[in-house]
Write a protein that holds these residues in place. Structure first.
Motif, PDB file in Angstrom:
ATOM      1  N   MET A   1      -8.213  -6.301  -0.132  1.00 45.39           N
ATOM      2  CA  MET A   1      -6.797  -6.121   0.053  1.00 45.39           C
ATOM      3  C   MET A   1      -6.150  -5.562  -1.230  1.00 45.39           C
ATOM      4  O   MET A   1      -5.317  -4.664  -1.154  1.00 45.39           O
ATOM      5  N   LEU A   2      -6.561  -6.087  -2.391  1.00 40.85           N
ATOM      6  CA  LEU A   2      -6.005  -5.581  -3.647  1.00 40.85           C
ATOM      7  C   LEU A   2      -6.393  -4.124  -3.889  1.00 40.85           C
ATOM      8  O   LEU A   2      -5.595  -3.338  -4.394  1.00 40.85           O
ATOM      9  N   PHE A   3      -7.611  -3.782  -3.515  1.00 42.51           N
ATOM     10  CA  PHE A   3      -8.054  -2.399  -3.671  1.00 42.51           C
ATOM     11  C   PHE A   3      -7.213  -1.468  -2.802  1.00 42.51           C
ATOM     12  O   PHE A   3      -6.785  -0.402  -3.242  1.00 42.51           O
ATOM     13  N   THR A   4      -6.946  -1.872  -1.577  1.00 46.96           N
ATOM     14  CA  THR A   4      -6.117  -1.073  -0.674  1.00 46.96           C
ATOM     15  C   THR A   4      -4.707  -0.916  -1.218  1.00 46.96           C
ATOM     16  O   THR A   4      -4.140   0.188  -1.203  1.00 46.96           O
ATOM     17  N   LEU A   5      -4.132  -2.000  -1.724  1.00 50.30           N
ATOM     18  CA  LEU A   5      -2.786  -1.927  -2.296  1.00 50.30           C
ATOM     19  C   LEU A   5      -2.748  -1.036  -3.533  1.00 50.30           C
ATOM     20  O   LEU A   5      -1.790  -0.285  -3.736  1.00 50.30           O
ATOM     21  N   SER A   6      -3.783  -1.105  -4.358  1.00 53.63           N
ATOM     22  CA  SER A   6      -3.801  -0.253  -5.546  1.00 53.63           C
ATOM     23  C   SER A   6      -3.929   1.220  -5.175  1.00 53.63           C
ATOM     24  O   SER A   6      -3.283   2.085  -5.777  1.00 53.63           O
ATOM     25  N   LEU A   7      -4.753   1.545  -4.173  1.00 56.79           N
ATOM     26  CA  LEU A   7      -4.852   2.934  -3.724  1.00 56.79           C
ATOM     27  C   LEU A   7      -3.541   3.421  -3.129  1.00 56.79           C
ATOM     28  O   LEU A   7      -3.155   4.582  -3.316  1.00 56.79           O
ATOM     29  N   PHE A   8      -2.839   2.545  -2.418  1.00 56.32           N
ATOM     30  CA  PHE A   8      -1.532   2.902  -1.883  1.00 56.32           C
ATOM     31  C   PHE A   8      -0.561   3.214  -3.023  1.00 56.32           C
ATOM     32  O   PHE A   8       0.163   4.215  -2.981  1.00 56.32           O
ATOM     33  N   ALA A   9      -0.555   2.388  -4.057  1.00 53.06           N
ATOM     34  CA  ALA A   9       0.342   2.611  -5.196  1.00 53.06           C
ATOM     35  C   ALA A   9       0.008   3.905  -5.928  1.00 53.06           C
ATOM     36  O   ALA A   9       0.907   4.655  -6.317  1.00 53.06           O
ATOM     37  N   ILE A  10      -1.275   4.184  -6.082  1.00 56.67           N
ATOM     38  CA  ILE A  10      -1.681   5.433  -6.726  1.00 56.67           C
ATOM     39  C   ILE A  10      -1.219   6.625  -5.894  1.00 56.67           C
ATOM     40  O   ILE A  10      -0.716   7.611  -6.432  1.00 56.67           O
ATOM     41  N   SER A  11      -1.393   6.539  -4.590  1.00 59.87           N
ATOM     42  CA  SER A  11      -0.970   7.637  -3.714  1.00 59.87           C
ATOM     43  C   SER A  11       0.533   7.870  -3.796  1.00 59.87           C
ATOM     44  O   SER A  11       0.989   9.014  -3.784  1.00 59.87           O
ATOM     45  N   MET A  12       1.304   6.818  -3.880  1.00 58.98           N
ATOM     46  CA  MET A  12       2.754   6.974  -4.004  1.00 58.98           C
ATOM     47  C   MET A  12       3.114   7.639  -5.332  1.00 58.98           C
ATOM     48  O   MET A  12       4.017   8.462  -5.394  1.00 58.98           O
ATOM     49  N   GLY A  13       2.406   7.285  -6.383  1.00 63.35           N
ATOM     50  CA  GLY A  13       2.655   7.911  -7.681  1.00 63.35           C
ATOM     51  C   GLY A  13       2.351   9.392  -7.672  1.00 63.35           C
ATOM     52  O   GLY A  13       3.088  10.205  -8.223  1.00 63.35           O
ATOM     53  N   ILE A  14       1.266   9.757  -7.028  1.00 58.87           N
ATOM     54  CA  ILE A  14       0.876  11.168  -6.956  1.00 58.87           C
ATOM     55  C   ILE A  14       1.927  11.971  -6.200  1.00 58.87           C
ATOM     56  O   ILE A  14       2.287  13.080  -6.596  1.00 58.87           O
TER      57      ILE A  14
END
Length: 102
Positions: A1-14
């Motif tokens: 779950m944390l990995f998914t949330l971190s990828l979501f945050a990275i995608s939003m930053g990009i």
């Protein structure tokens, strides 16, 4: 779950970075700027894993040192963006020979 949330945050930053590029880059240079940014991203994808492995193996502290270096690079990049990027759009007009700042 944390990995998914971190990828979501990275995608939003990009996505916000691409929006910023569209705001500050003249339309005729959009492809060049986008290509250069992709080049830099791919180079960091080549260099970072090798450098991280070297740090983990040869620097005292192992993974902790590698994470601190990564955090420092991230903070340095954010500071550079704050200093260098201004909130001004550059537009090029067909009947003028130089760029005007709006």
């Amino acid at each position: 779950m944390l990995f998914t949330l971190s990828l979501f945050a990275i995608s939003m930053g990009i996505q916000s970075l691409w929006a910023m590029i569209h705001e500050v880059t003249p339309v005729i240079y959009m492809g060049t700027v986008g290509g250069f940014i992709h080049f830099l991203a791919n180079m960091s994808g080549v260099i970072a894993p090798a450098l991280t492995g070297y740090v983990i193996e040869h620097v005292e502290g192992g993974y902790t040192s590698a994470f601190w270096i990564a955090a420092g690079i991230g903070i340095f990049g954010a500071l550079i963006m704050l200093v260098l990027i201004k909130n001004k759009r550059i537009s090029l007009h067909a009947n003028t020979s130089s760029a005007q700042i709006n």
